[in-house]
Design a protein around this motif. Structure first.
Motif, PDB file in Angstrom:
ATOM      1  N   LYS A 280       0.767  -1.389   0.059  1.00  9.58           N
ATOM      2  CA  LYS A 280       0.104  -0.169   0.103  1.00  9.58           C
ATOM      3  C   LYS A 280       0.951   1.206   0.124  1.00  9.58           C
ATOM      4  N   ALA A 281       1.402   1.517  -1.268  1.00 11.09           N
ATOM      5  CA  ALA A 281       2.331   2.839  -1.328  1.00 11.09           C
ATOM      6  C   ALA A 281       1.807   4.191  -1.127  1.00 11.09           C
ATOM      7  N   LYS A 282       0.509   4.275  -1.190  1.00 11.35           N
ATOM      8  CA  LYS A 282      -0.129   5.567  -1.123  1.00 11.35           C
ATOM      9  C   LYS A 282      -0.130   5.816   0.370  1.00 11.35           C
ATOM     10  N   GLU A 283      -0.373   4.754   1.002  1.00 13.53           N
ATOM     11  CA  GLU A 283      -0.649   4.968   2.419  1.00 13.53           C
ATOM     12  C   GLU A 283       0.846   5.050   3.166  1.00 13.53           C
ATOM     13  N   GLU A 284       1.812   4.319   2.686  1.00 10.14           N
ATOM     14  CA  GLU A 284       3.281   4.405   2.918  1.00 10.14           C
ATOM     15  C   GLU A 284       3.551   5.854   3.053  1.00 10.14           C
ATOM     16  N   ALA A 285       3.322   6.400   1.870  1.00 10.12           N
ATOM     17  CA  ALA A 285       3.790   7.728   1.770  1.00 10.12           C
ATOM     18  C   ALA A 285       3.071   8.783   2.643  1.00 10.12           C
ATOM     19  N   ALA A 286       2.116   8.415   3.154  1.00 10.50           N
ATOM     20  CA  ALA A 286       1.333   9.414   4.318  1.00 10.50           C
ATOM     21  C   ALA A 286       1.791   9.139   5.427  1.00 10.50           C
ATOM     22  N   ILE A 287       2.290   7.959   5.875  1.00 11.66           N
ATOM     23  CA  ILE A 287       3.031   7.519   7.065  1.00 11.66           C
ATOM     24  C   ILE A 287       4.442   8.276   7.136  1.00 11.66           C
ATOM     25  N   ILE A 288       5.315   8.251   6.022  1.00  4.92           N
ATOM     26  CA  ILE A 288       6.332   9.201   5.869  1.00  4.92           C
ATOM     27  C   ILE A 288       6.088  10.717   6.407  1.00  4.92           C
ATOM     28  N   ARG A 289       5.024  11.145   5.760  1.00  3.34           N
ATOM     29  CA  ARG A 289       4.557  12.546   5.872  1.00  3.34           C
ATOM     30  C   ARG A 289       4.403  12.595   7.583  1.00  3.34           C
ATOM     31  N   LEU A 290       3.462  11.599   8.203  1.00  3.70           N
ATOM     32  CA  LEU A 290       3.320  11.640   9.529  1.00  3.70           C
ATOM     33  C   LEU A 290       4.690  11.648  10.261  1.00  3.70           C
ATOM     34  N   GLY A 291       5.725  10.932   9.808  1.00  2.76           N
ATOM     35  CA  GLY A 291       7.070  10.803  10.551  1.00  2.76           C
ATOM     36  C   GLY A 291       7.578  12.253  10.336  1.00  2.76           C
ATOM     37  N   LEU A 292       7.690  12.947   9.306  1.00  5.73           N
ATOM     38  CA  LEU A 292       8.174  14.130   9.029  1.00  5.73           C
ATOM     39  C   LEU A 292       7.750  15.294  10.085  1.00  5.73           C
ATOM     40  N   GLN A 293       6.361  15.232  10.169  1.00  8.91           N
ATOM     41  CA  GLN A 293       5.781  16.099  11.378  1.00  8.91           C
ATOM     42  C   GLN A 293       6.158  15.754  12.765  1.00  8.91           C
ATOM     43  N   LEU A 294       6.440  14.459  13.078  1.00  8.07           N
ATOM     44  CA  LEU A 294       7.051  14.080  14.236  1.00  8.07           C
ATOM     45  C   LEU A 294       8.576  14.620  14.556  1.00  8.07           C
ATOM     46  N   ILE A 295       9.397  14.330  13.331  1.00  3.78           N
ATOM     47  CA  ILE A 295      10.749  14.711  13.415  1.00  3.78           C
ATOM     48  C   ILE A 295      10.853  16.333  13.882  1.00  3.78           C
ATOM     49  N   GLY A 296      10.010  16.984  12.779  1.00  2.00           N
ATOM     50  CA  GLY A 296      10.034  18.327  12.778  1.00  2.00           C
ATOM     51  C   GLY A 296       9.855  18.782  14.206  1.00  2.00           C
ATOM     52  N   ASN A 297       8.919  18.242  14.820  1.00  2.00           N
ATOM     53  CA  ASN A 297       8.455  18.654  16.470  1.00  2.00           C
ATOM     54  C   ASN A 297       9.740  18.482  17.263  1.00  2.00           C
ATOM     55  N   ALA A 298      10.390  17.131  17.206  1.00  5.78           N
ATOM     56  CA  ALA A 298      11.620  16.946  17.901  1.00  5.78           C
ATOM     57  C   ALA A 298      12.554  17.636  17.641  1.00  5.78           C
ATOM     58  N   MET A 299      12.819  18.213  16.431  1.00  7.45           N
ATOM     59  CA  MET A 299      13.894  18.955  16.499  1.00  7.45           C
ATOM     60  C   MET A 299      13.763  20.405  17.145  1.00  7.45           C
ATOM     61  N   LYS A 300      12.697  20.659  17.735  1.00 10.55           N
ATOM     62  CA  LYS A 300      12.523  22.046  18.516  1.00 10.55           C
ATOM     63  C   LYS A 300      13.006  22.081  19.782  1.00 10.55           C
ATOM     64  N   TYR A 301      13.583  20.607  20.414  1.00  5.24           N
ATOM     65  CA  TYR A 301      14.130  20.482  21.500  1.00  5.24           C
ATOM     66  C   TYR A 301      15.512  20.160  21.184  1.00  5.24           C
ATOM     67  N   GLY A 302      16.395  20.546  22.090  1.00 14.01           N
ATOM     68  CA  GLY A 302      18.069  20.535  22.036  1.00 14.01           C
ATOM     69  C   GLY A 302      18.584  19.272  22.121  1.00 14.01           C
ATOM     70  N   LYS A 303      18.051  18.215  22.892  1.00 18.79           N
ATOM     71  CA  LYS A 303      18.290  16.855  23.352  1.00 18.79           C
ATOM     72  C   LYS A 303      17.261  16.302  23.856  1.00 18.79           C
ATOM     73  N   LEU A 304      16.667  15.122  23.531  1.00 20.98           N
ATOM     74  CA  LEU A 304      15.616  14.135  23.972  1.00 20.98           C
ATOM     75  C   LEU A 304      16.377  13.814  25.359  1.00 20.98           C
ATOM     76  N   THR A 305      15.419  13.678  26.295  1.00 25.66           N
ATOM     77  CA  THR A 305      15.937  13.288  27.639  1.00 25.66           C
ATOM     78  C   THR A 305      15.512  11.558  27.646  1.00 25.66           C
ATOM     79  N   TYR A 306      16.442  10.742  27.784  1.00 21.56           N
ATOM     80  CA  TYR A 306      16.244   9.213  27.970  1.00 21.56           C
ATOM     81  C   TYR A 306      15.471   8.961  28.930  1.00 21.56           C
ATOM     82  N   VAL A 307      14.525   7.866  28.903  1.00 16.92           N
ATOM     83  CA  VAL A 307      13.915   7.200  29.794  1.00 16.92           C
ATOM     84  C   VAL A 307      13.862   5.665  29.581  1.00 16.92           C
ATOM     85  N   GLY A 308      14.685   5.090  30.616  1.00 20.05           N
ATOM     86  CA  GLY A 308      14.672   3.666  30.603  1.00 20.05           C
ATOM     87  C   GLY A 308      13.633   2.832  30.924  1.00 20.05           C
TER      88      GLY A 308
END
Length: 311
Positions: A280-308
């Motif tokens: 399902k390539a069309k849906e996969e492309a949409a999943i990548i777009r979702l990922g781009l949003q999440l990565i964009g939001n994560a780049m607003k933080y200087g360094k994520l804090t690991y939780v084990g």
């Protein structure tokens, strides 16, 4: 007449450049093409220590180079290693690494394993030996997603505040061998990693289930990063676990925050019937777009804090 012709040519050139300038956006056609190559019969399932697996790794390196990524391992796109698995000793494999250097202090790793079962010779009879397991969803779909992310960050014209290391792992099906080796022998210190995003089986979106995103509990900031993120036609749910049966688990154990994309199991899992026609390539492309949003939001933080893991 000449002026009018010149104007038409100029407008045509502008239109063409505008269209080509958008080729960094996730593309269902490219995803289908990438999976079509990796899951073709001639690669015979991309088995570890099989000719098809070596061809797949070389092809990924070629795609990295075409996109303009630098070699990610001291001038090489490859990180070679060997491992033991049951009665099989010194099995050779390799990771493929492409680096986007933005001159930043921290790096985001995006990964997906290129290997699959091949003709099942290393699995001690667990799967039908000699039959080709093409692995279109598992995990040609993840590699296609990896290449779409790489294209976006190379070609979008922006210098992001993080470097990117794109890794296609070998030996995943035989016990996360490539990611375990990388975590033990990192080309970038693990404390310099913002987070690791792993994609494994993202090509069979089920609208009733949605896409599962693991690792939600591995960083303090993930809940804020996920807040209000939406993508048309895609629903998702989160899972706190940082461990799991794919390559992100190696990074989580190594102290790195993780995120894991997975569209779920199906009747073709680890069978010769996991073929490109079911992608399902069309849906996969949409999943990548979702990922781009999440990565964009994560780049607003200087360094994520690991939780084990919670004891």
């Amino acid at each position: 007449m000449l002026k009018q012709t010149g104007l038409v040519l100029l407008l045509a050139a502008f239109t063409a450049s505008s269209v080509s300038g958008q080729d960094y956006q996730p593309s269902a056609d490219r995803i289908r093409s990438h999976v079509g190559y990796l899951a073709a019969e001639k690669l015979k399932g991309r088995g570890t220590n099989e000719k098809g697996g070596r061809k797949a790794s070389a092809w990924v390196a070629k795609q990295f180079k075409k996109l303009g990524l630098k070699p990610g391992n001291n001038g090489s796109y490859f990180q070679d290693f060997t491992f033991d698995k049951n009665k099989h000793k010194g099995v050779p494999s390799r990771n493929v690494l492409g680096y986007l250097d933005n001159g930043a202090a921290y790096t985001i790793i995006i990964g997906a394993h290129y290997d699959h079962l091949g003709t099942a010779g290393l699995f001690d009879g667990r799967y039908p030996i000699g039959q080709i397991h093409n692995g279109a969803d598992d995990n040609a779909s993840g590699v296609a997603g990896l290449l779409e992310f790489a294209r976006y960050y190379v070609k979008n014209g922006e210098k992001e505040p993080f470097n990117f290391l794109f890794i296609s792992f070998g030996g995943e099906e035989l016990g996360l061998q490539g990611s375990k080796y990388y975590v033990a022998n990192p080309t970038i210190a693990l404390d310099k990693i913002h987070f690791m995003l792993n994609m494994d089986m993202i090509g069979r979106y089920n609208e009733e289930r949605g896409i599962g995103i693991g690792g939600y509990g591995s960083a303090e900031q993930w809940p804020a990063i996920f807040k209000d993120v939406k993508e048309e036609g895609i629903k998702y749910f989160t899972d706190a676990a940082g461990k799991g049966g794919s390559d992100h688990g190696s990074f989580f154990v190594g102290g790195v925050p993780v995120m894991f994309f997975h569209t779920g199991g199906h009747d073709d899992y680890h069978k010769p019937t996991d073929d490109v026609e079911k992608l399902k390539a069309k849906e996969e492309a949409a999943i990548i777009r979702l990922g781009l949003q999440l990565i964009g939001n994560a780049m607003k933080y200087g360094k994520l804090t690991y939780v084990g893991e919670k004891k």
